[in-house]
Design an enzyme around this catalytic site. Structure first.
Site, mmCIF file in Angstrom:
data_model
loop_
_atom_site.group_PDB
_atom_site.id
_atom_site.type_symbol
_atom_site.label_atom_id
_atom_site.label_comp_id
_atom_site.label_asym_id
_atom_site.label_seq_id
_atom_site.Cartn_x
_atom_site.Cartn_y
_atom_site.Cartn_z
ATOM 1 N N ASP A 226 139.018 29.130 41.374
ATOM 2 C CA ASP A 226 137.821 29.944 41.147
ATOM 3 C C ASP A 226 137.660 31.026 42.205
ATOM 4 O O ASP A 226 136.782 31.879 42.083
ATOM 5 C CB ASP A 226 136.577 29.045 41.106
ATOM 6 N N SER A 250 130.291 33.091 36.619
ATOM 7 C CA SER A 250 131.322 32.629 35.694
ATOM 8 C C SER A 250 130.672 32.116 34.413
ATOM 9 O O SER A 250 129.646 31.445 34.452
ATOM 10 C CB SER A 250 132.152 31.509 36.331
ATOM 11 N N GLN A 300 139.568 33.161 32.713
ATOM 12 C CA GLN A 300 138.131 33.067 32.944
ATOM 13 C C GLN A 300 137.439 34.339 32.466
ATOM 14 O O GLN A 300 137.976 35.439 32.614
ATOM 15 C CB GLN A 300 137.825 32.884 34.436
#
Length: 309
Positions: A226, A250, A300
């Site tokens: 991440d 996110s 993502q």
């Protein structure tokens, strides 16, 4: 008398990360409690929630099965200081593959509210057809690069007076993941550039041997995946969260684990962003070991908005 400063040695930070990613069964056999980040403030790091959810799913996987993919949707931002709960459902168990679904929740205003929907797929290790059509980029070795932490300290010297106290604390906080970036750090540079980034990363200390705990090494890689990812889609625009120019979060996160890899040895994280629009940015990641093997793939999408002053 003041309390002693917390131990920020590499192994102490590493051990703290292992404790953070260790979820404990509580009451029901399919419920787990996840600890809080020591000293954490503000919003919970998304990589922490993903890694803890993965650990809960791995604890409920059939014996001999290993996670090969995960898909997660962020519903609400977690708040530091309040433990997280993870409820696991065994939706499918077959001879070769199995699926585990996880709901991460947190207490808000006297009620438990979901913050993450998560699904992991598991496979019994098998031999099969193999190929890799992904070449490892030719970038400087990590030994030839400066740690990102040194450049964060330099940034504070130059523009620390323009940052809030929480931003300065975030920049200075010792981290259990060491990163060394071969490109210009976007939060230090305002010139637009191509949406492509290369960063080496590893746990700062030694983890248990991968033969003893593959699940932990996958969880640490999930945690680190991440970092840098969402920032890739803003590189063409020359904007930065650390300069207060952006608001972001996110929305979803997916990882495919292709082969086992040690998270305490250098791994190259190559991220790119083929598209952004509508206040959203789409980002992809490829993780290589030093031998050039593709270890994992990541995708993502996040909400990205230019902050109106």
């Amino acid at each position: 008398m003041t309390d002693p400063a917390p131990d920020s040695s590499p192994q102490a930070l590493n051990d703290s990360l292992v404790r953070l990613l260790t979820v404990e069964r509580s009451g029901k056999t399919d419920h787990f409690d996840g600890p809080c980040q020591p000293g954490g403030v503000g919003r919970v790091f998304g990589g922490q929630v993903i890694a803890q959810a993965l650990q809960a799913a791995q604890a409920c996987a059939p014996d001999g099965f290993e996670a090969h993919s995960l898909h997660a949707y962020f519903l609400r931002g977690g708040i530091e200081g309040s433990p997280l709960g993870y409820d696991v459902s065994a939706d499918f168990t077959g001879r070769s593959f199995a699926n585990r679904r996880v709901i991460a929740s947190q207490q808000r205003d006297g009620a438990s509210k979901p913050i993450l929907n998560f699904t992991a797929s598991f496979q019994r290790p098998q031999d099969g057809l193999e190929h890799q059509d992904a070449a490892m980029p030719d970038v400087p070795a990590p030994e030839d690069l400066r740690p990102d932490s040194e450049m964060r300290a330099e940034m504070l010297e130059k523009m620390g007076d323009r940052m809030s106290e929480s931003q300065r604390a975030l920049m200075l906080r010792p981290r259990p993941i060491e990163m060394r970036t071969s490109d210009k750090l976007h939060w230090m540079n305002s010139e637009p550039r191509a949406p492509l980034n290369h960063s080496w990363f590893r746990a700062v200390g030694t983890l248990p041997p991968i033969e003893e705990n593959r699940a932990l090494h996958r969880a640490v890689i999930a945690y680190a995946s991440d970092f840098t990812l969402l920032g890739t889609c803003v590189l063409p625009h020359g904007l930065s969260w650390m300069r207060g120019e952006l608001v972001g979060a996110s929305l979803d996160h997916a990882i495919w684990f292709h082969r086992p890899a040690r998270a305490d040895e250098w791994l190259l994280y190559v991220t790119d962003s083929p598209w952004s629009g509508g206040n959203r940015g789409f980002n992809r990641g490829r993780i290589f070991d030093r031998e050039g093997n593709l270890v994992a793939s990541v995708a993502q999408e996040g909400m990205v908005r230019k902050r109106e002053r």
